[in-house]
Design a protein around this motif. Structure first.
Motif, PDB file in Angstrom:
ATOM      1  N   ALA A  70       0.739  -1.129   0.023  1.00  0.00           N
ATOM      2  CA  ALA A  70       0.108  -0.191   0.028  1.00  0.00           C
ATOM      3  C   ALA A  70       0.653   1.472  -0.011  1.00  0.00           C
ATOM      4  CB  ALA A  70      -0.804   0.141   1.358  1.00  0.00           C
ATOM      5  N   GLY A  71       2.072   0.949   0.116  1.00  0.00           N
ATOM      6  CA  GLY A  71       3.158   2.159  -0.041  1.00  0.00           C
ATOM      7  C   GLY A  71       3.263   3.055   1.372  1.00  0.00           C
ATOM      8  N   ALA A  72       2.854   2.340   2.527  1.00  0.00           N
ATOM      9  CA  ALA A  72       3.111   2.907   3.705  1.00  0.00           C
ATOM     10  C   ALA A  72       3.887   2.595   4.494  1.00  0.00           C
ATOM     11  CB  ALA A  72       1.568   2.598   4.611  1.00  0.00           C
ATOM     12  N   GLN A  73       4.584   3.079   5.330  1.00  0.00           N
ATOM     13  CA  GLN A  73       5.517   2.972   6.310  1.00  0.00           C
ATOM     14  C   GLN A  73       5.261   2.628   7.743  1.00  0.00           C
ATOM     15  OE1 GLN A  73       8.819   2.448   5.418  1.00  0.00           O
ATOM     16  NE2 GLN A  73       8.153   2.814   3.014  1.00  0.00           N
ATOM     17  N   GLN A  74       5.210   1.519   8.184  1.00  0.00           N
ATOM     18  CA  GLN A  74       4.606   1.092   9.525  1.00  0.00           C
ATOM     19  C   GLN A  74       5.678   0.171  10.344  1.00  0.00           C
ATOM     20  OE1 GLN A  74       1.747   1.631  10.551  1.00  0.00           O
ATOM     21  NE2 GLN A  74       0.611   2.524   8.802  1.00  0.00           N
ATOM     22  N   PRO A  75       5.806   0.412  11.538  1.00  0.00           N
ATOM     23  CA  PRO A  75       6.795  -0.148  12.304  1.00  0.00           C
ATOM     24  C   PRO A  75       6.351  -1.634  12.294  1.00  0.00           C
ATOM     25  CG  PRO A  75       5.215   0.838  14.026  1.00  0.00           C
ATOM     26  CD  PRO A  75       4.680   1.202  12.309  1.00  0.00           C
ATOM     27  N   LYS A  76       7.478  -2.547  12.575  1.00  0.00           N
ATOM     28  CA  LYS A  76       7.444  -4.041  12.540  1.00  0.00           C
ATOM     29  C   LYS A  76       6.532  -4.347  13.797  1.00  0.00           C
ATOM     30  CE  LYS A  76      11.431  -5.417   9.977  1.00  0.00           C
ATOM     31  NZ  LYS A  76      12.743  -6.104  10.141  1.00  0.00           N
ATOM     32  N   LEU A  77       5.683  -5.307  13.843  1.00  0.00           N
ATOM     33  CA  LEU A  77       4.741  -5.581  14.559  1.00  0.00           C
ATOM     34  C   LEU A  77       5.414  -6.313  16.008  1.00  0.00           C
ATOM     35  CD1 LEU A  77       1.580  -6.906  12.751  1.00  0.00           C
ATOM     36  CD2 LEU A  77       2.247  -4.694  13.592  1.00  0.00           C
ATOM     37  N   GLU A  78       6.398  -6.851  15.548  1.00  0.00           N
ATOM     38  CA  GLU A  78       7.041  -7.837  16.751  1.00  0.00           C
ATOM     39  C   GLU A  78       6.107  -8.709  17.622  1.00  0.00           C
ATOM     40  OE1 GLU A  78      10.460  -8.161  16.918  1.00  0.00           O
ATOM     41  OE2 GLU A  78      10.816  -6.497  15.649  1.00  0.00           O
ATOM     42  N   ILE A  79       5.214  -9.214  16.947  1.00  0.00           N
ATOM     43  CA  ILE A  79       4.493 -10.115  17.713  1.00  0.00           C
ATOM     44  C   ILE A  79       3.888 -11.239  16.472  1.00  0.00           C
ATOM     45  CG2 ILE A  79       2.269  -8.974  16.634  1.00  0.00           C
ATOM     46  CD1 ILE A  79       0.927  -9.318  19.309  1.00  0.00           C
ATOM     47  N   GLY A  80       3.880 -12.532  16.998  1.00  0.00           N
ATOM     48  CA  GLY A  80       3.291 -13.505  16.614  1.00  0.00           C
ATOM     49  C   GLY A  80       1.831 -13.941  16.445  1.00  0.00           C
ATOM     50  N   GLY A  81       1.531 -15.032  16.103  1.00  0.00           N
ATOM     51  CA  GLY A  81       0.217 -15.364  15.910  1.00  0.00           C
ATOM     52  C   GLY A  81      -0.306 -16.019  17.120  1.00  0.00           C
ATOM     53  N   GLY A  82      -1.878 -16.138  17.305  1.00  0.00           N
ATOM     54  CA  GLY A  82      -2.510 -16.870  18.394  1.00  0.00           C
ATOM     55  C   GLY A  82      -2.478 -18.389  18.297  1.00  0.00           C
ATOM     56  N   GLY A  83      -2.930 -18.734  19.304  1.00  0.00           N
ATOM     57  CA  GLY A  83      -3.107 -20.296  19.275  1.00  0.00           C
ATOM     58  C   GLY A  83      -4.216 -21.033  19.054  1.00  0.00           C
ATOM     59  N   ARG A  84      -4.073 -22.255  18.666  1.00  0.00           N
ATOM     60  CA  ARG A  84      -5.428 -22.938  18.051  1.00  0.00           C
ATOM     61  C   ARG A  84      -5.596 -24.253  18.774  1.00  0.00           C
ATOM     62  NH1 ARG A  84      -7.206 -23.096  13.229  1.00  0.00           N
ATOM     63  NH2 ARG A  84      -7.122 -25.540  12.926  1.00  0.00           N
ATOM     64  N   PRO A  85      -7.039 -24.496  18.989  1.00  0.00           N
ATOM     65  CA  PRO A  85      -7.329 -25.637  19.995  1.00  0.00           C
ATOM     66  C   PRO A  85      -7.043 -26.815  19.354  1.00  0.00           C
ATOM     67  CG  PRO A  85      -9.216 -24.589  19.172  1.00  0.00           C
ATOM     68  CD  PRO A  85      -8.027 -23.572  18.886  1.00  0.00           C
ATOM     69  N   VAL A  86      -7.034 -26.928  17.831  1.00  0.00           N
ATOM     70  CA  VAL A  86      -6.858 -28.102  17.085  1.00  0.00           C
ATOM     71  C   VAL A  86      -6.027 -27.886  15.870  1.00  0.00           C
ATOM     72  CG1 VAL A  86      -8.786 -29.317  17.883  1.00  0.00           C
ATOM     73  CG2 VAL A  86      -8.920 -27.921  15.763  1.00  0.00           C
ATOM     74  N   GLY A  87      -5.183 -28.791  15.255  1.00  0.00           N
ATOM     75  CA  GLY A  87      -4.416 -28.510  14.155  1.00  0.00           C
ATOM     76  C   GLY A  87      -2.959 -27.526  14.477  1.00  0.00           C
ATOM     77  N   GLU A  88      -2.035 -27.505  13.555  1.00  0.00           N
ATOM     78  CA  GLU A  88      -0.836 -26.689  13.799  1.00  0.00           C
ATOM     79  C   GLU A  88      -1.278 -25.189  14.043  1.00  0.00           C
ATOM     80  OE1 GLU A  88       1.480 -28.176  14.130  1.00  0.00           O
ATOM     81  OE2 GLU A  88       0.992 -30.194  13.448  1.00  0.00           O
ATOM     82  N   ALA A  89      -0.485 -24.668  14.929  1.00  0.00           N
ATOM     83  CA  ALA A  89      -0.508 -23.218  15.141  1.00  0.00           C
ATOM     84  C   ALA A  89      -0.397 -22.215  14.038  1.00  0.00           C
ATOM     85  CB  ALA A  89       0.502 -22.778  16.260  1.00  0.00           C
ATOM     86  N   TRP A  90       0.461 -22.560  12.963  1.00  0.00           N
ATOM     87  CA  TRP A  90       0.779 -21.943  11.924  1.00  0.00           C
ATOM     88  C   TRP A  90      -0.487 -22.025  10.733  1.00  0.00           C
ATOM     89  CZ3 TRP A  90       1.053 -25.600   8.382  1.00  0.00           C
ATOM     90  CH2 TRP A  90       1.976 -27.029   8.661  1.00  0.00           C
ATOM     91  N   SER A  91      -1.522 -22.868  10.990  1.00  0.00           N
ATOM     92  CA  SER A  91      -2.574 -22.802   9.895  1.00  0.00           C
ATOM     93  C   SER A  91      -3.776 -22.368  10.451  1.00  0.00           C
ATOM     94  CB  SER A  91      -2.369 -24.419   9.378  1.00  0.00           C
ATOM     95  OG  SER A  91      -3.375 -24.658   8.404  1.00  0.00           O
ATOM     96  N   ARG A  92      -5.021 -22.888   9.710  1.00  0.00           N
ATOM     97  CA  ARG A  92      -6.127 -22.622  10.277  1.00  0.00           C
ATOM     98  C   ARG A  92      -7.246 -23.841   9.733  1.00  0.00           C
ATOM     99  NH1 ARG A  92      -8.466 -18.322   5.423  1.00  0.00           N
ATOM    100  NH2 ARG A  92      -7.383 -19.278   3.763  1.00  0.00           N
ATOM    101  N   SER A  93      -8.308 -23.736   9.907  1.00  0.00           N
ATOM    102  CA  SER A  93      -9.176 -24.906   9.743  1.00  0.00           C
ATOM    103  C   SER A  93      -9.444 -25.087   8.392  1.00  0.00           C
ATOM    104  CB  SER A  93     -10.492 -24.981  10.359  1.00  0.00           C
ATOM    105  OG  SER A  93     -10.307 -25.118  11.825  1.00  0.00           O
ATOM    106  N   PRO A  94      -9.463 -26.281   7.603  1.00  0.00           N
ATOM    107  CA  PRO A  94     -10.158 -26.293   6.139  1.00  0.00           C
ATOM    108  C   PRO A  94     -11.648 -26.253   6.534  1.00  0.00           C
ATOM    109  CG  PRO A  94      -9.386 -28.450   7.246  1.00  0.00           C
ATOM    110  CD  PRO A  94      -8.796 -27.729   8.250  1.00  0.00           C
ATOM    111  N   ILE A  95     -12.495 -26.287   5.451  1.00  0.00           N
ATOM    112  CA  ILE A  95     -14.008 -26.136   5.543  1.00  0.00           C
ATOM    113  C   ILE A  95     -14.347 -27.624   5.007  1.00  0.00           C
ATOM    114  CG2 ILE A  95     -13.923 -23.798   5.084  1.00  0.00           C
ATOM    115  CD1 ILE A  95     -15.268 -24.415   2.375  1.00  0.00           C
ATOM    116  N   PHE A  96     -15.544 -27.916   5.285  1.00  0.00           N
ATOM    117  CA  PHE A  96     -16.202 -28.907   5.129  1.00  0.00           C
ATOM    118  C   PHE A  96     -17.612 -28.877   4.565  1.00  0.00           C
ATOM    119  CE2 PHE A  96     -13.242 -30.154   8.278  1.00  0.00           C
ATOM    120  CZ  PHE A  96     -12.736 -31.508   7.811  1.00  0.00           C
ATOM    121  N   ALA A  97     -18.376 -29.431   3.665  1.00  0.00           N
ATOM    122  CA  ALA A  97     -19.570 -29.086   3.214  1.00  0.00           C
ATOM    123  C   ALA A  97     -20.017 -30.433   2.240  1.00  0.00           C
ATOM    124  CB  ALA A  97     -19.609 -27.870   2.041  1.00  0.00           C
TER     125      ALA A  97
END
Length: 596
Positions: A25-52
């Protein structure tokens, strides 16, 4: 238990994504210095697949996925929904695709219980010989990526109608109506697409002399600069073009007023394509090739002129080693994947071309014996400085978008569509609202090469859809966009699922490698000037220890935090017992998987 280490994706990768979004976007922002949150199931670095239960669409844009689901709910087939989504992506993601490009698809038809392959790629101008084409290069030793010279006949629209004629249920007017409305009324630009708009405009501005006529493209896409995330973007010219196609059919594009406009435009700017080239175009139904990997899984791809069989060659090589004996993020696993890719791409550079003019020894290339022969060339302890292509032992004659849709009847569509490099050639015909592809950049100029330029010939193609079977049954429709990343991406997703038990979403979110280099189908047969060792690009989720080990093994390793070069993944699987679908989409793109 999965033999997997958290080093596949570190918090560094999770924290980097917002920074890239701000840079886009062309903006200058400071680095966040923060990671992602936790997950109750699956790997912390992913998200849930969907089912239908009834259907799923996974595309690179949420609105395109919604359009596909709406088509399914109206009684359309998976093919109808895929066409509708593809049309929408040509409007909403023109940085990767559009009706000025080509299309390939793999379709599972539950009625005949068969896989169908469609090659919707176009040819070079019939009236321009090799000698004439070389003369037009004016001393260049390669084909330019912009302007009229790399433009080949767009195959997408004919591909739509070929698929629709065999598997469609709704009218094309109903299928194209949502995109026509969005083109006229506008839609908000997605963040990653905004990033790519800015990059494309920069490249176009730097190559205006090569492009020649950029006025139409500027008016269509960049009237107020590069569209930004959240900005409402309209393309009424494209809406009018799609309306002509909806009412007049494929002939409106290839033989009607649209074809006449394209003919006049190329005459005006000094291009080679003519009305006769468009009128003569047709897609080809082809037989997908499949190879057994292990545990009952088969990988299926399309034959040349695409590079799909490169993924099959990699699978044939890698099934000779039990990768699961090592952690997924280990140097051993990455080393074997990389060397298998290098071996397969040597054959891509030597043999893959338009089969109507240069047939390749496909049965030999996909044989188990040849896979074992190539595997034996891999040194488990170090990278080989150079590989060469195989020698046939035969008697006789020697940016892109991917989407997948599944419907309530069990039909699954794996579709990929592209303008090739970025948005394409930089050329937009008067009043038509779409950019022409630059796929012709991929011809070789070596007169002895199978992929050499010739009049009326399909070029080598990078875009490839994929499919997997399990125990002979339809299992997975998937793809991963991104030039030479595609075959190696297909194989990495397959390994993640088959060898390491990742779920559908994790298999796409896990850190990837992208080996770049080696001989190319665009070079002469000797590969003169090629970087034969190449560069092994890896994402930050590969641990520092693994990177150092790979370097010690002789690989030229580069850690790349921007996910742009690692492709864009979408996938759908079907439970063979319950019939329930699972869908996943790419964390590196704007997309969404939606079901009902």
């Amino acid at each position: 238990m999965r033999n997997l280490v958290i080093s596949l994706l570190t918090l560094t990768a999770l924290a980097a994504a917002p920074v890239h979004a701000e840079e886009a976007a062309g903006a200058q922002q400071p680095k966040l210095e923060i990671g992602g949150g936790g997950r109750p199931v699956g790997e912390a670095w992913s998200r849930s697949p969907i089912f239908a239960e009834h259907g799923i669409a996974a595309t690179a844009h949420p609105l395109a996925s919604q359009i596909a689901i709406d088509i399914l709910k109206k009684g359309g087939s998976a093919v109808d929904a895929a066409i509708a989504a593809n049309a929408a992506l040509g409007l909403m993601e023109p940085t990767g695709n559009g009706i000025g490009g080509d299309l390939f698809a793999i379709i599972w038809d539950p009625k005949t219980e068969k896989l169908y392959g469609l090659n919707g790629s176009g040819k070079s101008p019939m009236g321009t010989s090799y000698d004439q084409f070389v003369a037009q290069l004016d001393g260049r030793d390669s084909i330019p990526p912009f302007g009229p010279l790399p433009v080949t006949v767009p195959g997408t629209v004919d591909g739509w109608f070929e698929m629709h004629g065999k598997f469609g249920k709704l009218s094309m007017a109903d299928i194209l109506a949502p995109t026509i409305a969005y083109a006229r009324e506008g839609h908000p630009v997605a963040p990653v697409i905004g990033y790519y708009f800015a990059g494309n405009l920069k490249r176009f501005e730097e190559n205006l002399d090569m492009i020649g006529d950029f006025a139409n493209a500027r008016a269509t896409y960049f009237a107020n600069g590069a569209p930004k995330a959240g900005e409402i973007f309209k393309n009424p010219d494209l809406g009018n073009t799609l309306n002509q196609i909806a009412t007049g059919g494929r002939d409106a594009f290839y033989k009607g007023d649209i074809a006449k406009t394209m003919d006049s435009y190329f005459k005006r700017i000094g291009g080679n394509l003519r009305y006769a080239d468009f009128a003569a175009h047709s897609s080809k139904w082809v037989e997908p090739g499949c190879v057994d990997y292990r545990k009952g899984y088969e990988l299926c791809e399309l034959p040349p002129n695409s590079q799909g069989f490169a993924a099959l060659q990699m699978a044939n090589i890698l099934k000779n080693v039990d990768l699961a004996q090592w952690p997924r993020g280990s140097a051993e696993v990455l080393h074997y994947i990389t060397e298998a890719k290098r071996l397969a791409f040597e054959d891509v550079a030597r043999f893959y071309a338009d089969p109507d003019m240069s047939p390749a020894p496909l049965e030999w290339l996909l044989s188990d014996a040849y896979g074992q022969e190539r595997f034996a060339l891999i040194d488990p302890a170090k990278a080989s400085p150079e590989f060469g292509p195989g020698e046939p032992k035969l008697e006789g004659e020697g940016d892109t978008t991917y989407l997948t849709v599944a419907d309530k009847d069990g039909m699954m569509v794996s579709l990929i569509q592209s303008n090739y490099r970025g948005m394409g050639s930089g050329l937009v015909a008067d009043g038509l609202g779409f950019m022409f592809q630059d796929r012709g950049e991929l011809y070789s100029l070596d007169p002895n090469h199978p992929n050499v330029y010739a009049a009326g010939k399909r070029p080598f193609q990078t875009i490839i859809p994929a499919f997997m079977k399990k125990n002979g049954k339809p299992f997975m429709s998937f793809g991963l966009m991104g030039g030479g990343m595609q075959p190696q991406g297909h194989v990495q997703v397959m390994i993640n699922m088959v060898d390491y038990g990742m779920n559908l979403q994790e298999a796409g979110d896990a850190a990837r490698l992208n080996h770049d280099g080696g001989r190319q189908p665009t070079q002469d047969l000797t590969g003169t000037g090629a970087d034969l060792l190449g560069t092994l690009n890896v994402e930050p989720g590969i641990s520092a220890a693994t990177v150092e080990r790979l370097k010690a093994m002789g690989h030229n390793v580069k850690v790349v935090s921007n996910g742009a070069m690692f492709g864009g993944y979408q996938a759908i699987t079907q439970d063979l017992e319950t019939g329930v679908y699972t869908g996943a989409t790419e964390m590196r793109k704007d997309g969404q998987a939606i079901g009902y």
